[in-house]
Design a protein around this motif. Sequence first.
Motif, PDB file in Angstrom:
ATOM      1  N   LEU A 529       0.817  -1.215   0.000  1.00 40.21           N
ATOM      2  CA  LEU A 529       0.000   0.000   0.000  1.00 40.21           C
ATOM      3  C   LEU A 529       0.853   1.269   0.000  1.00 40.21           C
ATOM      4  CD1 LEU A 529      -2.822  -1.088   2.469  1.00 40.21           C
ATOM      5  CD2 LEU A 529      -3.093  -0.556   0.045  1.00 40.21           C
ATOM      6  N   GLU A 536      -5.269   6.894  -3.451  1.00 39.76           N
ATOM      7  CA  GLU A 536      -5.514   5.462  -3.663  1.00 39.76           C
ATOM      8  C   GLU A 536      -5.494   4.701  -2.335  1.00 39.76           C
ATOM      9  OE1 GLU A 536      -3.726   4.596  -8.115  1.00 39.76           O
ATOM     10  OE2 GLU A 536      -2.331   4.873  -6.442  1.00 39.76           O
ATOM     11  N   ARG A 537      -4.615   5.103  -1.446  1.00 33.85           N
ATOM     12  CA  ARG A 537      -4.556   4.448  -0.139  1.00 33.85           C
ATOM     13  C   ARG A 537      -5.839   4.704   0.650  1.00 33.85           C
ATOM     14  NH1 ARG A 537       0.668   6.800   2.385  1.00 33.85           N
ATOM     15  NH2 ARG A 537      -0.023   5.619   4.215  1.00 33.85           N
ATOM     16  N   THR A 540      -8.567   2.542  -0.810  1.00 30.53           N
ATOM     17  CA  THR A 540      -8.334   1.141  -0.431  1.00 30.53           C
ATOM     18  C   THR A 540      -8.757   0.897   1.015  1.00 30.53           C
ATOM     19  OG1 THR A 540      -6.473   1.002  -1.971  1.00 30.53           O
ATOM     20  CG2 THR A 540      -6.594  -0.674  -0.241  1.00 30.53           C
TER      21      THR A 540
END
Length: 553
Positions: A529, A536-537, A540
């Motif tokens: 990650l 994006e993290r 997620t």
Amino acid sequence: MRPLLPILLAALSLQAQGPRLAEVQERRLSNGIRVLLVERRDLAAFHAAMVLQGGRAEEPSALAGANDLVARALFGQTRPEDLDAAKGPGSMDALLQEEEGILESLRQEGLRRRKDPASTSQAPALEAALQNLRRALKARSSAAPLADLYAARGGRQTASASADALLVQTELPAGAFEFWCRTEVQRLSILQLSRFSEARAALAAELRAQGPQGLALLRGAALPGHPYGRDLADHLPALEAMRRSDLRAWARQAFRPDRLALVLVGGIGMETALPLIERTFGALPAMGGGEDPLLPEIPADLGDRRIQASLGGTSTLVVGWRIPARAHRDHLALRMAAQLLGAGPSGRLAQRLVRQKGLAQGVEIGLDVPGGRLPGLLMASLAPAGGKTLAELEAALHTEILRLQQEPIPTDEWQRALTQLDVDQLRIQDEPGALARTLGLAWAEAGDWRQADLELQRLRNLGPETVQAAARAWLKPSHRTTLWLQPGTDEGQDPLEIETARVLKALAANRIEDLAQREHMVSEGLRQLRMLSLEERRRTLQLLTAQLPPEKR
């Protein structure tokens, strides 16, 4: 209790043959209950150990914590309401059933509100109903200290759960023996559990407050997928969802007479005790010897396993080796190995790593962690001295294990270890409560109370070579799990990564029982990650969080 000097002199005088436990009389009731009695005519009191075989290891996952709750909610205190067998409207049983229903409604309401925060809450009305009900329960309860029926007679009772048994110990004047028999049979027959809700809340609060524990991490990694490796803190949602009726139903099946032993030490004889026991405990219905739970077996040769954790506090090295159960032929030799390594200040690790080399500031050795009925762990826990590293300490520990396996054991060291075992045995004989506990746990763990006596006698017939052979067979890298506990805080760490790690650990706990694999999955997930962008993290993390049950989000 006798002073220490006579105990030491007695131990020295018994070097040739070793001390033996006091004569034990044994009877078996028609319903399967075992009765062990050691008469001490000079005592005006008796000590009773009631041992219920099974313990935490046999709890189903949905009822994890059942033995601890029974110890808190059924035993320990003995008040009149605990023995109230009345049924119907207004009875203690009816009030407790009503409390169970309200508590379950509150739990369900909490789950519903997490899913739909905007909906109208029913919690205030339920809380008000619960308060009214608890006032009614309080009015039926006895609050005065001497309302405890045993305390009023100058006695006391304690109860504790272990991996292999539930142990209830009671001390009372000898004249109260019949009262004890009738009280305990009434308790087991009714299973009132009048303190269930407060016991469950207290246990859950303790588990939350203690946070992750090093010993639990080691057990989980060393004994993956086995009840001995279970961490009760991982089952908090199930514990909080457990109902009084669930616990009562489980206890009625788990506490079969054929799995119950009564161990009595004190101023009562078998000719007096047995008729009373047969009229009371003997009246408990036999249950046909139901099947014992089938528990998974773990091969000792799982490979060298390692985990690291930062739990705050001080640095600690914890190493556990998978060893056989107490009934195994190599277990006695491993007990002697543990005695040589860690028998207090005279043990090898304390002498060499603390005093001579200054590498450690403290050493602890544990055998049969967390229990001995099934294969468990021989564990060493060491705290490094100032300026010393965990790596240095680990290397020194492995060196001492190799020395134990390969170098001849000096005669004086061997004799010191045997003498210490003799002293420990004499202390047990000297204390009625300790003797009752020792006999009861020998039955629960090894299947035979005689093991408490025979083990020390057999130890004297072991040679140093036998101990070294067992150490080579079991204290080897493929049986070993190593835990490095390091001080650390979350200060300076990315808050997003902290939350991601929490969610990954919660997901892994539901899907992977092997703690070492779980730790690897979390660390590998965090590593991957970190390669993503911040946005994006975040996305997620949202997707991962959505996979958690509502109570863990």
